[in-house]
Scaffold this active site. Structure first.
Site, PDB file in Angstrom:
ATOM      1  CG  ASP A 114      -2.208   0.462   0.913  1.00  0.00           C
ATOM      2  OD1 ASP A 114      -2.170   2.021   0.725  1.00  0.00           O
ATOM      3  OD2 ASP A 114      -3.274   0.169   1.160  1.00  0.00           O
ATOM      4  CG  HIS A 137      -0.619   1.481  -3.586  1.00  0.00           C
ATOM      5  ND1 HIS A 137      -1.871   1.376  -2.963  1.00  0.00           N
ATOM      6  CD2 HIS A 137      -0.072   0.359  -4.183  1.00  0.00           C
ATOM      7  CE1 HIS A 137      -2.002   0.054  -3.448  1.00  0.00           C
ATOM      8  NE2 HIS A 137      -1.030  -0.571  -4.169  1.00  0.00           N
TER       9      HIS A 137
END
Ligand code: NAG
Ligand code: NAG
Length: 291
Positions: A114, A137
């Site tokens: 993430d 991310h």
């Protein structure tokens, strides 16, 4: 180009150099963690409601949820943290900062599924430098404004970052229907190796299928992206998706040099974004409305 090459050179030196600062080591085992990989099935480490926190020299591997949560802190110095979790592990933010002020994060390597670093509401005066992020991310402000909440993040400086095959880079994500602001931020000296959406402002963030169009939005203003270079894995390397009711203002793109992996031109998408473009502009940023 010369200016940018000098930057890459000095950056790689500082990245692999050794600092001589004396540092305090935070041992999670002293704080009740068991560390057997079975009983600690939530966040790896959360530090909350404290002042003057120093966190250094920790390595996290294959953590099931968020790695490090910094919550309601004043004056935090985080350095030399290594995070190594798979790129397909969900909700495993590397360092998550909430409600904190005066936060310094330096010299960390973060690979996760993430956000490498996420910064959410109530946070201000953050300096992040010398980070290698990937997989992951990117470094994200948000998400902010979920379920109509009033959220604020301001005064964030991010510099000397390498994104390696991340799905976003320098990112601000806000939900429709929220209020508040994300303002006064600088993202600079960023190198991308095959990442996508290296610059991303998304005022329509939604991680499920049921988002409906709403008028209110957080105000995104005074955000500078400077000396951003490297390669993009997708054609859209820069995405400035702002709402028509609350446009993004004072967005500055200064010295952007991003090619698509196969040496094709990458492209820029914008909606309702106002600001200015300076220095190198590869790809062309003509869609940013001049103020
Ligand atoms: C960083 O932390 C590691 C332990 O994870 C330690 O061995 C190393 O000496 C630290 N490096 C610096 C520059 O503090
Ligand atoms: C814009 O943001 C930068 C970075 O936080 C800050 O130094 C500057 O004062 C801000 N400008 C205005 C007009 O608020």
């Amino acid at each position: 180009m010369e200016k940018l090459l000098i930057f890459v050179f000095s950056f790689s030196l500082s990245l692999f150099g050794v600092t001589s600062r004396s540092e305090t080591t935070f041992n999670v085992l002293h704080y009740g963690a068991v560390g057997n990989g079975r009983t600690d099935d939530t966040h790896a480490l959360e530090i909350s409601s404290a002042n003057n926190v120093i966190l250094s020299g920790l390595t996290f591997k294959d953590v099931p949820h968020m790695h490090v949560i910094l919550k309601s802190l004043t004056s935090v110095y985080v350095s030399n943290i290594t995070i190594d979790s798979p790129g397909d592990s969900p909700n495993t933010d590397g360092i998550h900062i909430a409600g904190s002020t005066n936060v310094f994060i330096d010299h960390c390597r973060i690979g996760t599924g993430d956000d490498c670093i996420s910064i959410v509401t109530g946070t201000s005066y953050v300096k992040i430098s010398n980070i290698v992020c990937g997989p992951g991310h990117g470094i994200s402000i948000g998400s902010l404004g979920k379920y109509g909440s009033h959220d604020t993040v301001e005064n964030v400086e991010v510099s000397n970052v390498v994104f390696i095959r991340t799905t976003n880079g320098a990112r601000i994500k806000t939900w429709q229907g929220g209020s508040g602001f994300a303002r006064n931020m600088i993202f600079e000296k960023i190198l991308s190796h095959e990442s996508s959406r290296i610059i991303d402002i998304d005022q329509f963030y939604c991680d499920h299928m049921h988002c409906v169009t709403q008028e209110s939005a957080l105000k995104v203003s005074n955000i500078t992206f400077r000396q951003i270079l490297g390669t993009s894995s997708t054609q859209t390397a820069v995405n400035l998706a702002c709402s028509s009711s609350v446009p993004c203002t004072d967005i500055v793109l200064d010295d952007i040099y991003i090619l698509q992996n196969d040496k094709q031109r990458a492209s820029v998408a914008c909606n309702n974004a106002y600001g200015s473009v300076q220095g190198m502009k590869v790809p062309d940023v003509s869609c940013l409305n001049q103020m």
